[in-house]
Design a protein around this motif. Sequence first.
Motif, PDB file in Angstrom:
ATOM      1  N   GLY A 235      -7.025  26.243  82.051  1.00 11.31           N
ATOM      2  CA  GLY A 235      -6.128  25.192  81.950  1.00 11.31           C
ATOM      3  C   GLY A 235      -6.656  23.580  82.208  1.00 11.31           C
ATOM      4  N   ILE A 236      -7.586  23.576  82.827  1.00 14.61           N
ATOM      5  CA  ILE A 236      -8.209  22.269  83.175  1.00 14.61           C
ATOM      6  C   ILE A 236      -8.894  21.917  81.723  1.00 14.61           C
ATOM      7  CG2 ILE A 236     -10.036  21.097  84.488  1.00 14.61           C
ATOM      8  CD1 ILE A 236      -9.387  22.742  86.706  1.00 14.61           C
ATOM      9  N   GLY A 237      -9.482  22.835  80.931  1.00 13.67           N
ATOM     10  CA  GLY A 237     -10.135  22.583  79.744  1.00 13.67           C
ATOM     11  C   GLY A 237      -8.909  22.019  78.934  1.00 13.67           C
ATOM     12  N   TYR A 238      -7.899  22.936  78.890  1.00 11.76           N
ATOM     13  CA  TYR A 238      -6.850  22.555  78.086  1.00 11.76           C
ATOM     14  C   TYR A 238      -6.396  20.929  78.325  1.00 11.76           C
ATOM     15  CZ  TYR A 238      -2.450  22.620  75.405  1.00 11.76           C
ATOM     16  OH  TYR A 238      -1.551  22.414  74.547  1.00 11.76           O
ATOM     17  N   ALA A 239      -6.356  20.532  79.513  1.00  7.18           N
ATOM     18  CA  ALA A 239      -5.912  19.193  79.828  1.00  7.18           C
ATOM     19  C   ALA A 239      -6.683  18.287  79.501  1.00  7.18           C
ATOM     20  CB  ALA A 239      -5.422  18.939  81.329  1.00  7.18           C
TER      21      ALA A 239
ATOM     22  N   GLN B  92     -18.759  23.450 100.316  1.00  4.16           N
ATOM     23  CA  GLN B  92     -18.797  22.387  99.169  1.00  4.16           C
ATOM     24  C   GLN B  92     -19.385  23.177  97.989  1.00  4.16           C
ATOM     25  OE1 GLN B  92     -21.317  19.366 101.113  1.00  4.16           O
ATOM     26  NE2 GLN B  92     -19.713  18.191 101.324  1.00  4.16           N
ATOM     27  N   ALA B  93     -19.037  24.721  97.875  1.00  3.23           N
ATOM     28  CA  ALA B  93     -19.847  25.112  96.820  1.00  3.23           C
ATOM     29  C   ALA B  93     -19.037  25.119  95.423  1.00  3.23           C
ATOM     30  CB  ALA B  93     -19.903  26.665  97.336  1.00  3.23           C
ATOM     31  N   ASP B  94     -18.095  24.526  95.484  1.00  2.00           N
ATOM     32  CA  ASP B  94     -17.428  24.432  94.245  1.00  2.00           C
ATOM     33  C   ASP B  94     -17.697  22.844  93.512  1.00  2.00           C
ATOM     34  OD1 ASP B  94     -16.067  26.586  94.953  1.00  2.00           O
ATOM     35  OD2 ASP B  94     -14.329  25.742  95.230  1.00  2.00           O
ATOM     36  N   PHE B  95     -18.802  22.425  93.875  1.00  2.00           N
ATOM     37  CA  PHE B  95     -19.368  21.058  93.287  1.00  2.00           C
ATOM     38  C   PHE B  95     -19.639  21.062  91.807  1.00  2.00           C
ATOM     39  CE2 PHE B  95     -23.544  18.527  92.824  1.00  2.00           C
ATOM     40  CZ  PHE B  95     -22.900  17.216  92.687  1.00  2.00           C
ATOM     41  N   GLN B  96     -20.591  22.115  91.635  1.00  2.00           N
ATOM     42  CA  GLN B  96     -20.858  22.573  90.224  1.00  2.00           C
ATOM     43  C   GLN B  96     -19.610  23.164  89.353  1.00  2.00           C
ATOM     44  OE1 GLN B  96     -23.556  21.125  88.472  1.00  2.00           O
ATOM     45  NE2 GLN B  96     -24.945  20.570  89.960  1.00  2.00           N
ATOM     46  N   GLN B  97     -18.876  23.902  90.028  1.00  2.00           N
ATOM     47  CA  GLN B  97     -17.938  24.482  89.060  1.00  2.00           C
ATOM     48  C   GLN B  97     -16.862  23.335  88.782  1.00  2.00           C
ATOM     49  OE1 GLN B  97     -14.791  26.779  90.930  1.00  2.00           O
ATOM     50  NE2 GLN B  97     -14.514  27.932  89.112  1.00  2.00           N
ATOM     51  N   ALA B  98     -16.701  22.110  89.816  1.00  2.00           N
ATOM     52  CA  ALA B  98     -15.902  21.246  89.197  1.00  2.00           C
ATOM     53  C   ALA B  98     -16.365  20.629  87.871  1.00  2.00           C
ATOM     54  CB  ALA B  98     -15.652  20.270  90.352  1.00  2.00           C
ATOM     55  N   ARG B  99     -17.658  20.512  87.764  1.00  2.00           N
ATOM     56  CA  ARG B  99     -18.344  19.960  86.492  1.00  2.00           C
ATOM     57  C   ARG B  99     -18.310  21.135  85.307  1.00  2.00           C
ATOM     58  NH1 ARG B  99     -19.066  18.378  82.643  1.00  2.00           N
ATOM     59  NH2 ARG B  99     -20.597  17.109  81.743  1.00  2.00           N
ATOM     60  N   TRP B 100     -18.771  22.305  85.759  1.00  2.00           N
ATOM     61  CA  TRP B 100     -18.872  23.082  84.549  1.00  2.00           C
ATOM     62  C   TRP B 100     -18.144  24.215  84.501  1.00  2.00           C
ATOM     63  CZ3 TRP B 100     -22.121  20.685  81.415  1.00  2.00           C
ATOM     64  CH2 TRP B 100     -22.825  19.579  82.031  1.00  2.00           C
ATOM     65  N   GLY B 101     -17.300  24.364  85.230  1.00  2.00           N
ATOM     66  CA  GLY B 101     -16.215  25.548  85.321  1.00  2.00           C
ATOM     67  C   GLY B 101     -15.543  25.939  84.194  1.00  2.00           C
ATOM     68  N   THR B 102     -15.175  24.941  83.345  1.00  2.00           N
ATOM     69  CA  THR B 102     -14.543  25.215  82.111  1.00  2.00           C
ATOM     70  C   THR B 102     -15.496  25.395  81.082  1.00  2.00           C
ATOM     71  OG1 THR B 102     -14.628  22.985  80.826  1.00  2.00           O
ATOM     72  CG2 THR B 102     -12.875  23.565  82.725  1.00  2.00           C
TER      73      THR B 102
ATOM     74  N   ALA C 233     -14.286  13.878  89.209  1.00  2.00           N
ATOM     75  CA  ALA C 233     -14.268  14.557  90.582  1.00  2.00           C
ATOM     76  C   ALA C 233     -14.607  13.632  91.610  1.00  2.00           C
ATOM     77  CB  ALA C 233     -14.890  15.916  90.561  1.00  2.00           C
ATOM     78  N   LEU C 234     -13.681  13.462  92.683  1.00  2.00           N
ATOM     79  CA  LEU C 234     -13.658  12.952  93.961  1.00  2.00           C
ATOM     80  C   LEU C 234     -13.861  13.521  95.069  1.00  2.00           C
ATOM     81  CD1 LEU C 234     -10.831  10.277  92.930  1.00  2.00           C
ATOM     82  CD2 LEU C 234     -12.979  10.393  92.015  1.00  2.00           C
ATOM     83  N   THR C 235     -14.445  13.007  96.041  1.00  2.00           N
ATOM     84  CA  THR C 235     -14.626  13.759  97.311  1.00  2.00           C
ATOM     85  C   THR C 235     -14.754  12.816  98.496  1.00  2.00           C
ATOM     86  OG1 THR C 235     -17.123  12.978  97.074  1.00  2.00           O
ATOM     87  CG2 THR C 235     -16.432  15.378  96.318  1.00  2.00           C
TER      88      THR C 235
END
Lengths: 285, 366
Positions: free
Chosen positions: B87-91, B118-128, B136-138
């Motif tokens: 869904g994020i990719g769709y957006a 903090q293990a979803d740092f790369q997923q936020a970038r490459w998850g889709t 992404a903001l932290t």
Amino acid sequence: MTPAKASSRKTSFSPMIHSYLRMDERFPHVWCPGCGIGIVFGALIHAVHELKIPKKKLLLASGIGCTSRMPGYLDADTFHVLHGRALAAATGVKLARPDMEVVVVGGDGDMLAIGGNHFIHTARRNIGMTCIVLNNYNYAMTGGQQSPTTPRDMFATTAPYGAIDDPVDACLLASGAGAAFVARTTTYNFVQLKRLIKTALSRKGFRLLEVVAQCPTIFGRLNRIPTPKDLVTWIKAHTVTLEAAKKMDAKELEDKVVTGVFVDREVEEYSERYARLVKKVRNAH
Amino acid sequence: MRRLVSGNEACAEAALRAGIRFFGGYPITPSTEIAELMAEELPRVGGVFIQMEDEIASIMAIIGASAAGVPSMTATSGPGFSLMQEGIGYAAMTEVAVVVVNVMRGGPATGLPTKGSQADFQQARWGTHGDHPVVALTPRGVQECFTLTLRAVEISQRLRVPVILLMDEFIGHMREIVSFPEKVEVYHRQKPRVAPSEYIHYAPDNNYNAPYASFGEGYAIHFSGLNHRSDGFPINDAPTIRWNNERLRAKIEDNLAYLEDNYVDDDPDADTLIVAFGSAARSAYEAKLLTDKPIAYIRALTVWPFPDATVRRLAKGRKRVVVPEMNEGQLAREVERCIGTDTELVSVTRNDGSMLTPKEVLEALR
Ligand SMILES: Cc1ncc(C[n+]2csc(CCOP(=O)(O)OP(=O)(O)O)c2C)c(N)n1
Ligand code: SF4
């Protein structure tokens, strides 16, 4: 899915139908000659026209599949979502804009397999929308794999020896989940199809219309009923009305598709209930 | 006004003040309080809260509401964030503004529901799937949960993109004093000023800060997750696909100055640079204060797009770069890309659900 070839004949679509289409170089459309999707699309346009639903208020949403290509051609707000997710996305639209007339179309795979959970819960909440499930008994877009409605012993590319899964009944599922309106028809019966879409559009809450439709190119070919005419005739031969079905026993009904209106009740749809909640909360402060 | 609140509370409060009026979500620790607060507060301001049947439905519902003109958000944690990726990719593909808050917990799978990471740092970038830029903001603490939620909403509306706010369990459940501003500037998306026949939803100039149509305004817009041309209609030819991809990239790359946000504490005498983000950066900064050696420090508030140029500039000529984080070294990979081979990379990781301590960072600074 094989693209339809541009006809050399001059097409004589009615100007009314044309006025609802995005008539640019998107045509020819993607559907095969003889496909049932066009019949459903035509009936939907007739219904919208006869009910005088303003285009500005109309949203047509869909998932992914042959059926789900419909929104791209309609001259209204259109929402071609992800495979199976149209109902969830349409829920967001309807709650954000309760004044909009939301219609969602999709194939049997899209709505009942990958989107099955959303189907149940959108019906349960009675989100105000008309949901048309076009049941062509297979995953047509991807080349004819088994779907949750493929009848027992019929063939699909992933059921090369015949399907052993029992199919799901979309109407029973929607009824059980609490949908306000539940009906089924086929593309053979255009008049009933148009009438049922109109009825659905006039009701509140979640309205399901299942339309059994022919996919001659894939489902028909895999099951040796490859011409549109033969496949529509085959669908007709397996159809009984709800009235007739009442006089038949389980054995006789085994391979039959029952058409008619199964549920038609008044509900307060979700956005109305929500508006009431907002009022209550705001008055309390 | 100053009040003691948790990170999750600060996030929900900021969302409401930033104009979020639709929230679709599914309960998951440690993010649930955000949904609970939105359920309570949204009806009071005439907004909509709905608990969806799962996270896939949640992301799709907020996309639908946003496409219909209402600023929208969801909040989740690891397992739900994984479910939301398509869904994020769709957006991203359809250019719909949404904010997705991920209060990170340990993983994979069900992982550590009640503990941070903090293990979803790369997923936020490459998850889709597919290739597209991401924002992404932290936040490092509760105050920034407030300010960065405001900023996430604003970026999403200005650029018509999904924006991910990567909080974590430590911050989400931690209480700190937050000073809440009297007044918050809210960016409202503008409606198109041209006639529907003239309007092109993905016109070249219809990108940053531009007016754009929503459903129900008479513009007959078409959204499709397929590669599409400027009117949204899917098309398969290579030049159009390149144009479409380039458009998505340009809206981030052309706006790096607007998006970049770092806290930098440089020291010309330092031979060591610390690069950190979020809650791990708290311990990192504490360690910097504890040592008597000069240490240069950068904390990225916007982690995606990654501040390559700034990290490269700060790392230049340093003996080593220390990267403390709470995962298996995901940020270290990014930093490694940016530094020369003459600079040593020291990766300090902790991935057991407990907070990385200043002492652990301090050891690396010796
Ligand atoms: C998440 C995901 N899984 C699989 C697909 C591949 N896919 C595209 S259409 C489709 C099935 C289409 O069948 P149906 O929904 O019955 O619609 P029809 O084509 O028959 O109208 C599938 C599996 C996809 N697009 N997305
Ligand atoms: S459903 Fe079947 S007949 Fe219709 S367009 Fe798809 S493949 Fe062709």
